[in-house]
Motif scaffolding. Structure first.
Motif, PDB file in Angstrom:
ATOM      1  N   LEU A   1       0.816  -1.214   0.000  1.00 50.53           N
ATOM      2  CA  LEU A   1       0.000   0.000   0.000  1.00 50.53           C
ATOM      3  C   LEU A   1       0.853   1.268   0.000  1.00 50.53           C
ATOM      4  O   LEU A   1       0.315   2.377   0.098  1.00 50.53           O
ATOM      5  N   GLY A   2       2.163   1.100  -0.094  1.00 51.41           N
ATOM      6  CA  GLY A   2       3.040   2.266  -0.166  1.00 51.41           C
ATOM      7  C   GLY A   2       3.538   2.742   1.166  1.00 51.41           C
ATOM      8  O   GLY A   2       4.141   3.809   1.253  1.00 51.41           O
ATOM      9  N   GLY A   3       3.319   1.990   2.234  1.00 49.05           N
ATOM     10  CA  GLY A   3       3.735   2.419   3.559  1.00 49.05           C
ATOM     11  C   GLY A   3       5.166   2.034   3.863  1.00 49.05           C
ATOM     12  O   GLY A   3       5.655   1.003   3.406  1.00 49.05           O
TER      13      GLY A   3
ATOM     14  N   ALA B   1      -1.298   8.025   5.315  1.00 52.84           N
ATOM     15  CA  ALA B   1      -1.328   7.803   3.870  1.00 52.84           C
ATOM     16  C   ALA B   1      -1.741   6.372   3.558  1.00 52.84           C
ATOM     17  O   ALA B   1      -2.505   6.125   2.609  1.00 52.84           O
ATOM     18  N   VAL B   2      -1.257   5.417   4.336  1.00 47.41           N
ATOM     19  CA  VAL B   2      -1.643   4.023   4.121  1.00 47.41           C
ATOM     20  C   VAL B   2      -3.120   3.830   4.419  1.00 47.41           C
ATOM     21  O   VAL B   2      -3.838   3.151   3.672  1.00 47.41           O
ATOM     22  N   ALA B   3      -3.606   4.422   5.508  1.00 43.90           N
ATOM     23  CA  ALA B   3      -5.021   4.311   5.852  1.00 43.90           C
ATOM     24  C   ALA B   3      -5.895   4.916   4.758  1.00 43.90           C
ATOM     25  O   ALA B   3      -6.954   4.374   4.419  1.00 43.90           O
ATOM     26  N   ALA B   4      -5.443   6.033   4.188  1.00 43.47           N
ATOM     27  CA  ALA B   4      -6.205   6.655   3.100  1.00 43.47           C
ATOM     28  C   ALA B   4      -6.266   5.744   1.888  1.00 43.47           C
ATOM     29  O   ALA B   4      -7.302   5.639   1.216  1.00 43.47           O
ATOM     30  N   ARG B   5      -5.167   5.060   1.602  1.00 46.73           N
ATOM     31  CA  ARG B   5      -5.150   4.133   0.457  1.00 46.73           C
ATOM     32  C   ARG B   5      -6.094   2.964   0.704  1.00 46.73           C
ATOM     33  O   ARG B   5      -6.785   2.498  -0.213  1.00 46.73           O
ATOM     34  N   VAL B   6      -6.128   2.466   1.932  1.00 42.64           N
ATOM     35  CA  VAL B   6      -7.047   1.368   2.263  1.00 42.64           C
ATOM     36  C   VAL B   6      -8.489   1.807   2.034  1.00 42.64           C
ATOM     37  O   VAL B   6      -9.300   1.075   1.450  1.00 42.64           O
ATOM     38  N   ARG B   7      -8.831   3.015   2.489  1.00 41.23           N
ATOM     39  CA  ARG B   7     -10.204   3.501   2.323  1.00 41.23           C
ATOM     40  C   ARG B   7     -10.552   3.683   0.848  1.00 41.23           C
ATOM     41  O   ARG B   7     -11.699   3.477   0.441  1.00 41.23           O
ATOM     42  N   GLU B   8      -9.560   4.071   0.050  1.00 43.92           N
ATOM     43  CA  GLU B   8      -9.815   4.200  -1.386  1.00 43.92           C
ATOM     44  C   GLU B   8     -10.173   2.855  -1.997  1.00 43.92           C
ATOM     45  O   GLU B   8     -11.077   2.744  -2.822  1.00 43.92           O
ATOM     46  N   LEU B   9      -9.465   1.820  -1.575  1.00 40.14           N
ATOM     47  CA  LEU B   9      -9.786   0.486  -2.072  1.00 40.14           C
ATOM     48  C   LEU B   9     -11.158   0.034  -1.596  1.00 40.14           C
ATOM     49  O   LEU B   9     -11.907  -0.616  -2.330  1.00 40.14           O
ATOM     50  N   GLN B  10     -11.488   0.376  -0.360  1.00 38.05           N
ATOM     51  CA  GLN B  10     -12.782  -0.031   0.185  1.00 38.05           C
ATOM     52  C   GLN B  10     -13.934   0.699  -0.493  1.00 38.05           C
ATOM     53  O   GLN B  10     -15.000   0.121  -0.715  1.00 38.05           O
TER      54      GLN B  10
END
Length: 374
Positions: free
Chosen positions: A140-142, A149-158
């Motif tokens: 996830l780029g972390g 930033a990683v949490a934001a990427r997770v939410r984008e996938l969700q």
């Protein structure tokens, strides 16, 4: 930080090879136990709930295969199943630059590898769980410094609703980009496209040799003097595109969409991967062009005698003329680099195009901590 259930979950595939090592990695709970525990581990580490972990056993490749073959096979399984990410626990040793590592992550592919033998004989189950979580974070780029930033990427996938399959790949790609622009940019950034030229030794050698040769060629002087800025700009863009296409086609960097409609999200995955790959290669080739331009400018002022060039072109030669010569020379050198790229081994091109992040001790330290605490 929200605690509500997301609109959908992130689909993580965990693939284990059949055998004793996999049995020890899963522990008494088996595959089902690992699938139950990992969502909580991921939520604790990344700060976002909503994970759907699917654990399967599949050798993916024969025992004599290499790491590159394993990554390709894992990527194919990811696309077939419609997963967002996949982590493979393998019996194969992992090496980066002749250095043994525990994990290796390919963010653009969405594939992470964890070498089970490298975890050691004790605390294998906890080490496998820790390693899987760290791999997901890397995919996830972390890097442990920016959890938001990683949490934001997770939410984008969700929040990313599956794109309805379309018979027109152009329409599908446009829809994917419309809803995944930030994800795409994140994938490209993590893939470090500026590394591309450094990994292609033959292409770089051919480009530098062509640049030096062109700078001292009278016919090139005449053409550079005759071409205007518009033509030079068009030729520059054309050289970058030709080189990028040569890399994409020659090394077969593009994925094929699954036949038929496939599983939900499979075509979206392929479209996103192909777009990110194309952008990565274009940026990498553009970086190569910029580096060659700097070299050509310096060489043109060092090697070209203005009075000699003026006798050839029939007009006075000043700094602007030398800059124009360097520009044209860079374009020719980039085309030569495309020819050199055609001589590169496919695996070499893929290694240059796709950045891999590895770790040697982090997982082992986590496992030691768990054993001490437990």
């Amino acid at each position: 930080m929200t605690t509500e259930s997301p609109a959908r979950t992130v689909r993580l595939g965990v693939v284990l090879p059949p055998g004793a090592a996999a049995d020890r990695a899963t522990g008494p709970g088996g595959l089902e136990g690992l699938a139950r525990e990992l969502p909580g581990d991921l939520a604790d580490r990344l700060g976002v709930p909503g994970w759907d972990v699917i654990v399967v056993q599949d050798p993916l490749v024969p025992p004599t295969s290499g790491v590159d073959d394993l990554v390709r096979a894992a990527r194919e399984r990811l696309v077939q199943e419609g997963w967002d990410l996949v982590v493979v626990l393998t019996d194969l040793p992992l090496e980066v630059g002749r250095r043994t590592v525990v994990t290796s992550a390919s963010p653009l592919h969405g594939v992470g590898l964890l070498s089970v033998p490298a975890l050691g004989p004790v605390g294998l189950r906890r080490g496998a769980r820790r390693g899987t979580v760290r791999l997901v974070e890397a995919l996830l780029g972390g890097d442990g410094t920016d959890p938001d930033a990683v949490a934001a990427r997770v939410r984008e996938l969700q929040d990313d609703d599956d794109v309805e399959d379309s018979g027109n790949p152009v329409v599908l790609t446009a829809r994917v980009l419309g809803g995944n622009l930030r994800v795409l940019l994140g994938m490209v950034r993590v893939n470090q496209p500026w590394r591309l030229a450094l990994g292609l030794s033959r292409a770089l050698t051919a480009a530098v040799a062509a640049a030096v040769l062109a700078l001292i060629t009278p016919d090139v002087w005449v053409l550079a003097d005759a071409y205007g800025p518009v033509r030079l700009a068009l030729l520059a863009v054309g050289s970058v595109v030709v080189t990028a296409v040569t890399l994409l086609v020659g090394a077969r960097l593009w994925e094929r969409a699954p036949e038929g409609r496939g599983r939900p999200g499979a075509r979206r995955q392929v479209a996103l991967f192909n777009t990110a790959t194309t952008v990565t290669v274009l940026i990498g080739v553009t970086a190569l062009y910029a580096a060659l331009l700097v070299l050509s400018v310096a060489a043109s002022f060092a090697l070209v005698v203005p009075s000699v060039m003026a006798d050839t072109v029939g007009s006075d030669v000043g700094p602007v003329d030398l800059l124009r010569l360097a520009w044209f020379t860079t374009t020719l050198a980039t085309v030569a680099g495309a020819l050199g790229a055609g001589l590169e081994d496919d695996d070499t091109v893929r290694a240059a195009a796709y950045a891999a992040r590895s770790a040697q001790v982090d997982v082992e330290r986590d496992a030691d901590t768990d054993r001490a605490g437990g």
